[in-house]
Design a protein around this motif. Sequence first.
Motif, short mmCIF file in Angstrom:
data_model
loop_
_atom_site.label_atom_id
_atom_site.label_comp_id
_atom_site.label_asym_id
_atom_site.label_seq_id
_atom_site.Cartn_x
_atom_site.Cartn_y
_atom_site.Cartn_z
N TRP A 184 72.57 -8.80 64.04
CA TRP A 184 71.38 -8.64 63.12
C TRP A 184 71.42 -9.90 62.26
N LEU A 185 72.38 -10.71 62.30
CA LEU A 185 72.22 -12.04 61.47
C LEU A 185 71.21 -12.95 61.70
N LYS A 186 71.17 -13.25 63.08
CA LYS A 186 70.08 -14.09 63.16
C LYS A 186 68.61 -13.63 62.86
N TYR A 187 68.27 -12.37 62.65
CA TYR A 187 67.02 -11.96 62.07
C TYR A 187 66.94 -12.36 60.72
N LEU A 188 68.20 -11.93 59.95
CA LEU A 188 68.24 -12.39 58.63
C LEU A 188 68.01 -13.97 58.19
N HIS A 189 68.52 -14.68 59.20
CA HIS A 189 68.23 -16.37 59.00
C HIS A 189 66.66 -16.45 59.22
N PHE A 190 66.07 -15.78 60.12
CA PHE A 190 64.64 -16.00 60.37
C PHE A 190 63.98 -15.47 59.11
N VAL A 191 64.13 -14.34 58.69
CA VAL A 191 63.51 -13.98 57.30
C VAL A 191 63.66 -14.96 56.12
N ILE A 192 64.92 -15.60 55.84
CA ILE A 192 65.04 -16.55 54.85
C ILE A 192 64.27 -17.84 55.46
N ALA A 193 64.29 -18.26 56.60
CA ALA A 193 63.65 -19.34 57.01
C ALA A 193 62.11 -19.40 56.73
N PHE A 194 61.32 -18.36 57.09
CA PHE A 194 60.11 -18.26 56.95
C PHE A 194 59.61 -17.98 55.53
N THR A 195 60.30 -17.17 54.85
CA THR A 195 60.03 -16.68 53.21
C THR A 195 60.12 -18.03 52.52
N ALA A 196 61.21 -19.01 52.93
CA ALA A 196 61.57 -19.99 52.11
C ALA A 196 60.36 -21.21 52.08
N PHE A 197 59.50 -21.29 53.10
CA PHE A 197 58.50 -22.11 53.09
C PHE A 197 57.48 -21.95 52.15
N SER A 198 57.23 -20.81 51.64
CA SER A 198 56.12 -20.56 50.47
C SER A 198 56.75 -20.21 49.27
N LYS A 199 56.00 -20.75 48.40
CA LYS A 199 56.35 -20.63 46.94
C LYS A 199 56.43 -19.14 46.60
N ARG A 200 55.36 -18.28 47.12
CA ARG A 200 55.26 -17.07 46.45
C ARG A 200 56.39 -16.08 47.21
N SER A 201 56.90 -16.48 48.18
CA SER A 201 57.92 -15.64 48.93
C SER A 201 59.14 -16.18 48.96
N SER A 202 59.50 -17.38 48.16
CA SER A 202 60.76 -18.23 48.20
C SER A 202 61.82 -17.12 47.52
N PHE A 203 61.44 -16.30 46.60
CA PHE A 203 62.40 -15.57 46.05
C PHE A 203 63.13 -14.46 47.19
N ILE A 204 62.50 -14.15 48.21
CA ILE A 204 63.14 -13.41 49.29
C ILE A 204 64.31 -14.30 49.76
N ALA A 205 63.88 -15.44 50.19
CA ALA A 205 64.68 -16.33 50.84
C ALA A 205 66.03 -16.78 49.75
N GLY A 206 65.73 -16.72 48.38
CA GLY A 206 66.75 -16.80 47.68
C GLY A 206 67.82 -15.57 47.36
N PHE A 207 67.13 -14.47 47.62
CA PHE A 207 68.22 -13.25 47.74
C PHE A 207 68.83 -12.98 48.98
N GLY A 208 68.10 -13.67 49.98
CA GLY A 208 68.78 -13.60 51.21
C GLY A 208 70.07 -14.48 51.26
N ILE A 209 69.89 -15.56 50.69
CA ILE A 209 71.14 -16.58 50.61
C ILE A 209 72.25 -16.13 49.69
N LEU A 210 71.90 -15.53 48.57
CA LEU A 210 72.83 -14.78 48.00
C LEU A 210 73.34 -13.60 48.40
N PHE A 211 72.75 -12.79 49.48
CA PHE A 211 73.36 -11.67 50.03
C PHE A 211 74.43 -12.17 51.23
N LEU A 212 73.95 -13.31 51.80
CA LEU A 212 74.91 -13.99 53.04
C LEU A 212 76.21 -14.49 52.06
N TYR A 213 75.84 -14.95 50.77
CA TYR A 213 77.18 -15.43 50.35
C TYR A 213 78.02 -14.25 50.07
#
Length: 339
Positions: A122-151
Amino acid sequence: MITKTRIVAASVLGLPLMASAHIKWFVDYDTTKAPESLARIAGAQDFWALLFLSIAIIFATSVLDRKIPSFTDRPQLHGWLEKSHNAIPEIMRWGTGVFFLTLGIFYPHVILTPELIIENPWLKYLHFVIAFTAFSKRSSFIAGFGILFLYCYAVQLYGLFHMLDYFVFVGTGVYLITQTILPRRTYGTELELLRFVLCYSFLWGGIDKFMQPALFYQLLNDHSYLAMGLNWAFFVRACGFVELCLAWHIYTGKMAGYASIGVLATIVVLAFIPFGLTDFIGHFLFIIPLVAVLLTPRKTFIFRSAMTNTVGFVMMLVALTLFGYLSYYFLHFHLYTHL
C-alpha cells in the motif's frame, strides 16, 4: 609520505563528497551499537586541531560576510529577489510532487530515503496521493500530512534516534500544510522553519561523523580513493567539520550563506558520480528546500558581530554533541536496555 598535492586534492575532492553522503544509504548499520565515547573523541589531537581551525575559519568568514554587501543590500536586485521569492511555493510543491511520483513508480518500497524499506504493497499508493496532492496549493495540506504520517511510520519501524537524520521531511510536511491553511501575506515563518530543519539536518550529519566514524570507514573500504592517502580517522572528522561550517553559515550568514549553499550544492551534485542514483534520490528532497533557502536570503544577521557568530558556532557544536549522546541513550534505552 603524503604529498602536498594529495592533501590539496583531498580537501577539494574527498572531503566535500564524504561530507555530503548520508552514510546509512550505503553501509550496514547497527542502531544498537553505542557511539564513539566523548572521551575518545576529546582524546584525539587532530579533533582539537580541526576544531580550532574551524573556529578560525568561521570567524574570518564572518568578518568578510559583514564587509561584503549581500544581494539584499543591492537595491537593483530587489525586484529579481522578490520574483524569485514568490516562486518558492511552486518550487516546493512541484519538487515534492516529482519526488514522491518517482518513489511511487520506481521505488515503491522506500518510505522516505533509500535505507528505509518496507515490503508494504500500500505504500506506493500513499506515494501517489502525496505526489498528486502536492502539485496544487488547495490540496498541498494532504501531501503535508502524508509526509508527516510517513515520518511517524518510519519512526515506528526504525526508531526516533535513527529518524533524527531526516527532520527535513517534517519541515517539508509542515511547509506544505501551511501553503493551504495560511494566507499568502503571512508567509515567512514557515520558511524560517524550513531553513532551520534543513541546516539542522546537515549539522547533525557533521556530528554523526564524530559519533559513528566506523560507518564511514565502511564506505571508505569501497571508495578508499576519497581519503587520498590521509588517515581515515582524521579524514572523517575533517568531513564533519566541513559540513558543520557550511551549514552554520547557511543558517546565520548573508553572503556567506549564499557561498555555502553554492559549495554544498556543488558537493551534492558531485557526490552523484561515485554514489550514483541512490544518492540522487536520497538527496532530492534536501535539494528542493536548499533551493528555497537560496531564494530567501537573510536581510539581517542573526548575530550582530563576527565574534558572537563564532561563539554561537561553538555553543551549537557543544549543544548538538550533547544532544546527540543524550538522545541516543535516552531514546534507545527502552529498546536496548543493555546500553
